[in-house]
Enzyme design. Structure first.
Site, PDB file in Angstrom:
ATOM      1  N   CYS A  19       0.798  -1.129  -0.030  1.00 47.05           N
ATOM      2  CA  CYS A  19       0.015  -0.025  -0.039  1.00 47.05           C
ATOM      3  C   CYS A  19       0.974   1.259  -0.074  1.00 47.05           C
ATOM      4  O   CYS A  19       2.134   1.038  -0.050  1.00 47.05           O
ATOM      5  CB  CYS A  19      -1.100   0.215   1.213  1.00 47.05           C
ATOM      6  SG  CYS A  19      -0.282   0.238   2.854  1.00 47.05           S
ATOM      7  N   CYS A  93      -2.004   1.684  -4.178  1.00 48.57           N
ATOM      8  CA  CYS A  93      -1.054   2.563  -4.576  1.00 48.57           C
ATOM      9  C   CYS A  93      -0.822   2.723  -5.895  1.00 48.57           C
ATOM     10  O   CYS A  93       0.111   3.296  -6.435  1.00 48.57           O
ATOM     11  CB  CYS A  93       0.395   1.869  -4.067  1.00 48.57           C
ATOM     12  SG  CYS A  93       0.438   0.131  -4.328  1.00 48.57           S
ATOM     13  N   CYS A  97       2.723   1.107  -7.574  1.00 48.24           N
ATOM     14  CA  CYS A  97       3.049  -0.279  -6.949  1.00 48.24           C
ATOM     15  C   CYS A  97       3.619  -1.122  -8.441  1.00 48.24           C
ATOM     16  O   CYS A  97       3.216  -0.704  -9.635  1.00 48.24           O
ATOM     17  CB  CYS A  97       1.779  -0.938  -6.751  1.00 48.24           C
ATOM     18  SG  CYS A  97       1.075  -0.825  -5.123  1.00 48.24           S
TER      19      CYS A  97
END
Length: 148
Positions: A19, A93, A97
């Protein structure tokens, strides 16, 4: 249907929970996975922009269900982490990510508990528990009775 691991670093699957701040959602997911999966799964958690400390409401919400995450520390994901995982679970995210070719990526659409009252954090916690239980089932990890 069980998901076959892409990499086999050990005989257990490895999951990385991501996250933004690695202070709430990913830490709760890691806590549930460690609790439910016991010695049958390896767990990592990290963030794209780690916070200074865990969200105290996330720590409290997890404590309420008997899981202590208070000693965990937010950290940034690394390329080494990515090389050792079978599944990357992202939680909010977005483009920050990583996408790793050949590694299964799952995105859980969860509210960010940062700055939220405990009632909202509890709802997010319970959603995470349900997602973790489903993921463990997909990975063929048996969850002992009473841990779901």
């Amino acid at each position: 249907m069980a998901i076959e691991p892409v990499r086999s670093q050990s005989d257990r699957p490895t999951v990385l929970f991501l996250c933004v701040h690695n202070a709430g959602r990913s830490q709760m997911a890691a806590g549930f996975t460690i609790d439910m999966g016991a010695d049958s799964i390896d767990v990592l958690s990290a963030g794209s922009n780690p916070g200074e400390a865990l969200n105290p409401m996330a720590v409290q919400a997890m404590s309420e269900v008997g899981i202590d995450i208070s000693g965990r520390v937010p950290q940034r994901w690394t390329s080494d982490m990515l090389q050792m995982v079978d599944v990357v679970v992202s939680m909010g995210c977005g483009d920050d990510c990583p996408v790793v070719p050949g590694t299964r990526r799952v995105d859980w659409d969860l509210a960010d508990p940062a700055g939220q009252p405990i009632e909202v954090v509890r709802e997010v916690r319970d959603e995470i528990r349900d997602h973790v239980a489903a993921l463990l089932g997909e990975l063929g990890v048996e969850v002992p009775a009473g841990r779901r």
